[in-house]
Enzyme design. Structure first.
Site, mmCIF file in Angstrom:
data_model
loop_
_atom_site.group_PDB
_atom_site.id
_atom_site.type_symbol
_atom_site.label_atom_id
_atom_site.label_comp_id
_atom_site.label_asym_id
_atom_site.label_seq_id
_atom_site.Cartn_x
_atom_site.Cartn_y
_atom_site.Cartn_z
ATOM 1 N NE ARG A 40 49.803 80.693 23.835
ATOM 2 C CZ ARG A 40 50.622 81.168 24.887
ATOM 3 N NH1 ARG A 40 51.575 81.717 24.384
ATOM 4 N NH2 ARG A 40 49.479 80.434 25.859
ATOM 5 N NE ARG A 79 51.231 76.828 23.610
ATOM 6 C CZ ARG A 79 52.145 76.888 24.184
ATOM 7 N NH1 ARG A 79 53.545 77.838 23.621
ATOM 8 N NH2 ARG A 79 51.740 77.735 25.413
ATOM 9 C CG HIS A 84 48.333 74.541 19.335
ATOM 10 N ND1 HIS A 84 49.248 75.530 19.447
ATOM 11 C CD2 HIS A 84 47.405 74.170 20.325
ATOM 12 C CE1 HIS A 84 48.416 75.786 20.795
ATOM 13 N NE2 HIS A 84 47.578 75.153 21.234
ATOM 14 C CG HIS A 99 50.313 77.301 29.541
ATOM 15 N ND1 HIS A 99 50.593 76.121 29.475
ATOM 16 C CD2 HIS A 99 49.966 77.714 28.341
ATOM 17 C CE1 HIS A 99 50.242 75.491 28.410
ATOM 18 N NE2 HIS A 99 49.601 76.589 27.822
ATOM 19 C CE1 TYR A 127 49.141 72.759 24.209
ATOM 20 C CE2 TYR A 127 48.777 73.502 25.985
ATOM 21 C CZ TYR A 127 48.637 74.365 25.018
ATOM 22 O OH TYR A 127 48.792 74.984 23.756
ATOM 23 C CE LYS A 166 45.507 81.390 24.470
ATOM 24 N NZ LYS A 166 45.117 80.714 24.853
#
Length: 233
Positions: A61, A164, A161, A195, A204, A86
């Protein structure tokens, strides 16, 4: 029950917006375009190039990349200590030798241009300040406009993003091409990118031509096997 179901009976529907998945050619063009960035002391092009490359090659990220300290980057072992802002936890991530080499080159140039930084962040601006997301994003979108690119997908502008997303989708493609156990590989990938659940990683995955071709070929083989079994009964 007759008629259509009441709207919203099962809660609000959530459609995932399709991101822009960069091709290998686009990634090379993006990195090369950083050489033309205006820079007061000469560090900005290298900073942007290295950050873009790190996001695309390791799936970080942008917040994780900009928060890297010098102590988080072990260039001798080729390992990053990534602080996941996060979920407020950290993880270790190994680097490809080419990525380690690029980070090494950047560190040498950074220390040459800014021998006495005011902070211990790994990535610095021309003034020796920590880089921030807004400036890196503005640079990405400026380069994309100069290259005449328009985002593929549902977003109006190119996003950091998306790099990623690109790493995760290209990783899945590589798993299929190498013939590995995809479920186990995705589980390892999920841990690598930080994750909390493997379902977040599956979220994703986006259909790109190469993946769609693999899916079509596998379905064709499956249909042939089913047809053979039915004709044998």
């Amino acid at each position: 029950m007759h008629g259509d179901s009441p709207s919203g009976l099962f809660g609000p529907a959530h459609r995932r917006l399709i991101p822009h998945i960069y091709t290998e050619v686009e990634l090379i063009a993006l990195l090369n375009a950083t050489d033309n960035l205006v820079s007061r002391h000469g560090l900005r092009p290298a900073t942007c190039r290295t950050i873009f490359g790190l996001l695309a090659s390791n799936g970080l990220r942008i917040s994780e990349a900009t928060w890297l300290s010098r102590g988080d980057v072990d260039l001798d072992s080729g390992v990053l200590c990534i602080h996941d802002v996060k979920f407020l936890k950290s993880r270790w991530a190994s680097l490809h030798p080419s990525t380690t080499h690029a980070l090494n080159d950047y560190a040498r140039l950074r220390d040459q241009i800014i021998p006495h930084p005011i902070c211990n962040r790994f990535f610095l601006s021309d003034e020796g300040q920590p880089v921030n997301r807004a400036n890196i994003l503005n640079t990405l979108q400026t380069i994309c406009r100069q290259l005449g690119w328009k985002p593929r997908g549902d977003y109006i502008h190119h996003r950091l993003h998306d790099l990623r997303h690109t790493f995760i989708v290209h990783s899945l493609l590589r798993f299929y091409q190498q013939g590995v156990d995809v479920d186990h590989a995705v589980l390892a990938l999920s841990t690598y990118v930080g994750h909390a659940r493997v379902s977040d990683t599956y979220w994703y995955f986006t259909g790109i031509p190469e993946l769609m071709a693999i899916a079509a070929e596998r379905f064709h083989r499956y249909a042939q096997e089913v047809s053979y079994e039915l004709s044998a009964d």
